[in-house]
Scaffold this motif. Structure first.
Motif, PDB file in Angstrom:
ATOM      1  N   TYR A 310      11.161  -0.765 -30.058  1.00 41.40           N
ATOM      2  CA  TYR A 310      10.208  -0.485 -31.130  1.00 41.40           C
ATOM      3  C   TYR A 310       8.926  -1.280 -30.933  1.00 41.40           C
ATOM      4  CZ  TYR A 310       7.866  -0.447 -35.607  1.00 41.40           C
ATOM      5  OH  TYR A 310       6.900  -0.331 -36.591  1.00 41.40           O
ATOM      6  N   ASN A 311       9.041  -2.533 -30.516  1.00 37.04           N
ATOM      7  CA  ASN A 311       7.864  -3.368 -30.281  1.00 37.04           C
ATOM      8  C   ASN A 311       7.377  -3.318 -28.831  1.00 37.04           C
ATOM      9  OD1 ASN A 311       7.269  -4.696 -32.904  1.00 37.04           O
ATOM     10  ND2 ASN A 311       9.400  -5.372 -32.687  1.00 37.04           N
ATOM     11  N   HIS A 312       7.985  -2.419 -28.044  1.00 38.94           N
ATOM     12  CA  HIS A 312       7.560  -2.189 -26.660  1.00 38.94           C
ATOM     13  C   HIS A 312       7.652  -3.462 -25.812  1.00 38.94           C
ATOM     14  CE1 HIS A 312       4.983   1.554 -27.958  1.00 38.94           C
ATOM     15  NE2 HIS A 312       6.245   1.653 -28.305  1.00 38.94           N
ATOM     16  N   VAL A 371     -10.012   6.739 -39.524  1.00 39.31           N
ATOM     17  CA  VAL A 371      -9.210   7.956 -39.514  1.00 39.31           C
ATOM     18  C   VAL A 371      -7.773   7.572 -39.204  1.00 39.31           C
ATOM     19  CG1 VAL A 371     -11.162   9.348 -38.714  1.00 39.31           C
ATOM     20  CG2 VAL A 371      -9.526   8.476 -37.051  1.00 39.31           C
ATOM     21  N   VAL A 372      -6.844   8.469 -39.545  1.00 36.78           N
ATOM     22  CA  VAL A 372      -5.433   8.228 -39.269  1.00 36.78           C
ATOM     23  C   VAL A 372      -4.833   9.462 -38.602  1.00 36.78           C
ATOM     24  CG1 VAL A 372      -3.202   7.496 -40.173  1.00 36.78           C
ATOM     25  CG2 VAL A 372      -5.303   6.831 -41.373  1.00 36.78           C
ATOM     26  N   HIS A 373      -4.352   9.284 -37.356  1.00 35.67           N
ATOM     27  CA  HIS A 373      -3.586  10.322 -36.674  1.00 35.67           C
ATOM     28  C   HIS A 373      -2.113  10.168 -37.038  1.00 35.67           C
ATOM     29  CE1 HIS A 373      -6.866  11.481 -33.851  1.00 35.67           C
ATOM     30  NE2 HIS A 373      -7.198  10.196 -33.922  1.00 35.67           N
ATOM     31  N   GLN A 374      -1.429  11.293 -37.310  1.00 30.53           N
ATOM     32  CA  GLN A 374      -0.011  11.224 -37.664  1.00 30.53           C
ATOM     33  C   GLN A 374       0.751  12.373 -37.021  1.00 30.53           C
ATOM     34  OE1 GLN A 374      -0.579  11.707 -42.015  1.00 30.53           O
ATOM     35  NE2 GLN A 374      -2.628  11.239 -41.261  1.00 30.53           N
ATOM     36  N   PRO A 375       1.980  12.119 -36.575  1.00 35.05           N
ATOM     37  CA  PRO A 375       2.796  13.224 -36.069  1.00 35.05           C
ATOM     38  C   PRO A 375       3.326  14.059 -37.225  1.00 35.05           C
ATOM     39  CG  PRO A 375       4.068  11.209 -36.054  1.00 35.05           C
ATOM     40  CD  PRO A 375       2.682  10.834 -36.528  1.00 35.05           C
ATOM     41  N   VAL A 380       8.348  16.171 -34.853  1.00 36.82           N
ATOM     42  CA  VAL A 380       9.301  15.087 -34.630  1.00 36.82           C
ATOM     43  C   VAL A 380      10.728  15.625 -34.663  1.00 36.82           C
ATOM     44  CG1 VAL A 380      10.237  12.943 -35.585  1.00 36.82           C
ATOM     45  CG2 VAL A 380       7.765  13.289 -35.488  1.00 36.82           C
ATOM     46  N   ASN A 381      11.019  16.494 -35.624  1.00 36.02           N
ATOM     47  CA  ASN A 381      12.373  17.030 -35.756  1.00 36.02           C
ATOM     48  C   ASN A 381      12.720  17.989 -34.618  1.00 36.02           C
ATOM     49  OD1 ASN A 381      12.835  15.585 -38.100  1.00 36.02           O
ATOM     50  ND2 ASN A 381      12.125  17.238 -39.427  1.00 36.02           N
ATOM     51  N   TYR A 382      11.726  18.656 -34.088  1.00 38.43           N
ATOM     52  CA  TYR A 382      11.954  19.585 -32.974  1.00 38.43           C
ATOM     53  C   TYR A 382      12.081  18.850 -31.647  1.00 38.43           C
ATOM     54  CZ  TYR A 382      10.385  22.561 -29.103  1.00 38.43           C
ATOM     55  OH  TYR A 382      10.259  23.187 -27.887  1.00 38.43           O
ATOM     56  N   ALA A 383      11.119  17.989 -31.360  1.00 37.40           N
ATOM     57  CA  ALA A 383      11.033  17.394 -30.026  1.00 37.40           C
ATOM     58  C   ALA A 383      12.083  16.314 -29.786  1.00 37.40           C
ATOM     59  CB  ALA A 383       9.635  16.811 -29.812  1.00 37.40           C
ATOM     60  N   PHE A 412      12.190   8.491 -29.271  1.00 33.92           N
ATOM     61  CA  PHE A 412      11.837   8.470 -30.692  1.00 33.92           C
ATOM     62  C   PHE A 412      11.481   7.050 -31.122  1.00 33.92           C
ATOM     63  CE2 PHE A 412      13.309   7.648 -35.041  1.00 33.92           C
ATOM     64  CZ  PHE A 412      12.587   8.585 -35.771  1.00 33.92           C
ATOM     65  N   TYR A 413      12.281   6.083 -30.710  1.00 32.46           N
ATOM     66  CA  TYR A 413      12.069   4.691 -31.139  1.00 32.46           C
ATOM     67  C   TYR A 413      10.854   4.075 -30.460  1.00 32.46           C
ATOM     68  CZ  TYR A 413      16.766   5.673 -32.738  1.00 32.46           C
ATOM     69  OH  TYR A 413      17.853   6.265 -33.341  1.00 32.46           O
ATOM     70  N   HIS A 414      10.508   4.569 -29.288  1.00 33.76           N
ATOM     71  CA  HIS A 414       9.315   4.090 -28.596  1.00 33.76           C
ATOM     72  C   HIS A 414       8.048   4.690 -29.185  1.00 33.76           C
ATOM     73  CE1 HIS A 414       6.129   4.259 -25.516  1.00 33.76           C
ATOM     74  NE2 HIS A 414       6.634   3.123 -25.065  1.00 33.76           N
ATOM     75  N   ASP A 415       8.098   5.970 -29.532  1.00 28.76           N
ATOM     76  CA  ASP A 415       6.893   6.722 -29.885  1.00 28.76           C
ATOM     77  C   ASP A 415       6.569   6.725 -31.370  1.00 28.76           C
ATOM     78  OD1 ASP A 415       7.064   7.400 -27.214  1.00 28.76           O
ATOM     79  OD2 ASP A 415       7.390   9.537 -27.541  1.00 28.76           O
ATOM     80  N   ILE A 416       7.593   6.669 -32.217  1.00 31.42           N
ATOM     81  CA  ILE A 416       7.436   6.977 -33.639  1.00 31.42           C
ATOM     82  C   ILE A 416       7.625   5.738 -34.508  1.00 31.42           C
ATOM     83  CG2 ILE A 416       8.273   8.420 -35.533  1.00 31.42           C
ATOM     84  CD1 ILE A 416       6.910   9.975 -33.261  1.00 31.42           C
ATOM     85  N   VAL A 417       6.748   5.585 -35.478  1.00 31.80           N
ATOM     86  CA  VAL A 417       6.903   4.576 -36.527  1.00 31.80           C
ATOM     87  C   VAL A 417       7.573   5.276 -37.704  1.00 31.80           C
ATOM     88  CG1 VAL A 417       5.747   2.952 -38.046  1.00 31.80           C
ATOM     89  CG2 VAL A 417       4.830   3.369 -35.751  1.00 31.80           C
ATOM     90  N   TYR A 418       8.779   4.847 -38.064  1.00 33.89           N
ATOM     91  CA  TYR A 418       9.561   5.524 -39.100  1.00 33.89           C
ATOM     92  C   TYR A 418       9.901   4.545 -40.225  1.00 33.89           C
ATOM     93  CZ  TYR A 418      13.474   3.375 -36.571  1.00 33.89           C
ATOM     94  OH  TYR A 418      14.306   2.479 -35.963  1.00 33.89           O
TER      95      TYR A 418
END
Length: 645
Positions: A310-312, A371-375, A380-383, A412-418
């Motif tokens: 998560y923290n890379h 600005v804020v980019h968001q998935p 997320v549920n598909y990929a 998912f844990y690398h790419d996404i903040v959940y």
């Protein structure tokens, strides 16, 4: 480093056409201009390479070509509602004319200057016609290169053939078939070059890419010329880049849109590939992968080994790092890419990412990003399926909507903040302490149409979550540098698998590489520790293609490829891919659960798991291609506008 190469630019010459097709006169009246005579300018490798270097300088950095940018144009991303003027939100509205007016995208900037060192002055369409003409001038004058070795002449020609094809191809992806220009057009009359079909253009580009591949070395460091510039050769066009784009060119030409044309409700036509083109794509991509897996290149898949994903934080045993493909920190402003990036732009300059890009992935209150980019939740549920390799909608996947973050694809844990993740490590003022742990449940503090996440997720693949006001990622000492490659090795495996699957299913392979389509996909899954493609998908040609596409969505998430993939697969007008959703749920666990370091937020329980549509895109067949500038299609009869525009 503010330029790609600063060794040979003293010999660089201006030569080209107008930066947009404004008139026949503007299009043709530019001639080669140099402080050297023409014969002197082309005589030896140093001056000729100086001529070529300007083309490198024109390649835009799509993440840093403006203060804030927009390049994810598919169903994968939304931006906050204060960012409606950006390209992505305008595409959501069906306003594809916006590519010509928005200053926040890599495809076209109003101000372009091929000699500029300013990152805002470069774009694809802004430079393409200029660079194509420059390549043609260089090819036409190659016999004036008299003081050279054969190696030096091959290097010049190889680069020029590559660039002539590459600039055409980059336009073709978004605009469709265009005139393919292979000569220096005279300034005495208006050109009368009709628009070709995409496949006709692709055939011409393939000839150039193949010539480039045959002329260029795998690694400039191993050439006599390249030994003079060791340490500065990583971005130079080589055989691997040419083979990669040759395969991509053929795969795009063989894709359903190019075979059958734009249509609504394509149904099974989404699987209708031109197998002849796909065979050619597989051969080229297989040739490349054979070089790589044979240990004959400088390229390899970066390692996905983390002590804290998560923290890379990379594991001590890792020699390379997956995150370094997308950004670097604490590495003296090193250009990202590591061993996996095949083709990149130059870096945009020291500290450029901190002036916009890396601030735009978290709540505005935390990053001052503007600005804020968001998935999107649907993406997320598909990929991102499950760790066992199955999509979450597979009844056998083990997905549990009461524990939706558990046992997911490691990416998912690398790419996404959940929900529940510790977003801020540093010392906070009392009023901001409530932001330390992400609360992304419905109506929570992180949920905001204007300042936070509209979708229940943020992402950190392209810029880490420590780019906030407290954790140092935005500080000069952090040296955060973000830049996306135009092509990386994982994409080669994905395209190879797709090309093979198109003509033979999971067991198909090329004559140039030993792995099957299934094995190519599993190579990427092995890298991250995800389960292999399920047997039920391997056994069915169409289901396997669905998994190839889903793997592409997970591996290349948010890297700017999704729109063109939906486009070429005839899925852009499919209702499933026209919606963008938010993830709605309520927390079951108290805040103390997330504050306890023994608890993993991925294991947290939630209730009321559901999706809510926040954007619906109403596309028609005209949205498969961008419209040309009206002034372009007024040049001459035969240069027609794209249908519907």
């Amino acid at each position: 480093m503010k330029k790609i190469y600063n060794i040979l630019l003293s010999g660089c010459m201006m030569a080209g056409i107008s930066l947009a097709l404004t008139s026949c006169t503007d299009y043709l009246d530019k001639s080669a201009d140099s402080t050297l005579s023409e014969d002197e300018a082309y005589k030896n490798f140093t001056t000729y390479q100086g001529f070529v270097e300007e083309i490198y300088n024109c390649i835009p950095d799509k993440e840093n070509c403006n203060w804030n940018v927009s390049f994810n144009l598919g169903d994968d991303e939304v931006m906050d509602t204060q960012s409606n003027g950006f390209l992505g939100p305008q595409f959501d509205l069906g306003n594809f004319w916006a590519w010509q007016t928005s200053g926040c995208n890599w495809f076209y900037q109003g101000t372009v200057d091929p000699t500029s060192t300013t990152r805002f002055d470069h774009s694809i369409y802004g430079h393409a016609w200029y660079c194509i003409r420059k390549a043609n001038i260089g090819i036409a004058n190659i016999n004036k290169m008299t003081e050279c070795t054969q190696e030096e002449k091959n290097l010049i020609l190889g680069q020029l053939y590559f660039f002539r094809a590459w600039w055409h191809f980059e336009m073709m992806q978004y605009l469709g078939g265009i005139p393919y220009i292979t000569s220096v057009l005279p300034s005495t009359n208006c050109p009368q070059l009709p628009r070709l079909t995409f496949q006709q253009c692709a055939d011409s580009a393939a000839v150039d890419f193949r010539k480039a591949a045959d002329l260029l070395p795998v690694n400039w460091d191993n050439t006599t010329v390249g030994k003079n510039t060791l340490g500065k050769n990583d971005l130079r066009i080589n055989k691997i880049m040419a083979l990669g784009y040759l395969g991509k060119d053929y795969l795009w030409a063989g894709s359903p849109l190019m075979k059958d044309g734009a249509m609504m409700n394509a149904g099974n036509k989404t699987y209708d590939y031109d197998e002849n083109y796909c065979h050619k794509a597989a051969e080229a991509l297989g040739e490349l992968l054979n070089y790589v897996e044979g240990g004959q290149t400088q390229y390899a898949l970066a390692e996905f080994k983390y002590s804290d994903v998560y923290n890379h934080l990379r594991d001590n045993s890792a020699k390379t790092c997956f995150s370094d493909i997308f950004y670097t920190q604490g590495q003296n402003w090193k250009l990202p890419g590591t061993c996996e990036a095949i083709m990149r732009s130059s870096d945009a300059g020291v500290n450029s990412s901190n002036w916009g890009f890396d601030r735009s992935f978290g709540p505005i209150d935390l990053t001052d990003g503007g600005v804020v980019h968001q998935p999107t939740a649907n993406y997320v549920n598909y990929a991102y399926g499950m760790a066992n390799g199955l999509p979450i909608d597979d009844p056998e996947s083990g997905f549990d909507p009461t524990h939706p973050f558990k046992n997911r694809d490691p990416r998912f844990y690398h790419d996404i903040v959940y929900d529940g993740c510790k977003y801020i490590k540093g010392t906070l003022t009392t009023s901001f302490e409530r932001y330390r742990y992400c609360n992304m449940s419905t109506d929570s503090i992180y949920r905001s149409d204007t300042k936070g996440t509209r979708t229940g997720y943020l992402y950190q693949k392209l810029a880490p979550h420590n780019c906030n006001k407290w954790d140092g990622g935005l500080e000069w000492a952090g040296a955060t540098t973000c830049s996306l490659p135009y092509m990386r090795l994982a994409d080669i495996y994905l395209m190879y698998a797709e090309a093979c699957a198109a003509f033979g299913g999971a067991s198909a392979k090329s004559n140039t590489f030993s792995k099957t389509a299934e094995q190519a996909i599993n190579t990427l899954r092995d890298r991250v520790g995800e389960g292999h493609v399920g047997s039920k998908y391997v056994a069915d040609k169409l289901k396997f293609m669905d998994e190839v596409r889903r793997e592409r969505a997970a591996e290349l998430a948010f890297e700017g490829f999704r729109f063109c993939d939906l486009q070429r697969w005839l899925l852009l007008t499919n209702a499933k891919y026209e919606v963008k959703t938010s993830q709605e749920f309520q927390r079951v666990e108290p805040l103390s659960y997330f504050q306890n370091t023994n608890n993993d937020p991925a294991d947290a329980e939630v209730k009321g798991w559901s999706e809510k549509t926040i954007v619906t895109r109403h596309f028609s067949t005209r949205n498969y291609w961008l419209p040309f500038f009206k002034k372009d299609v007024s040049l001459y009869e035969g240069f027609d506008q794209n249908p519907g525009w």
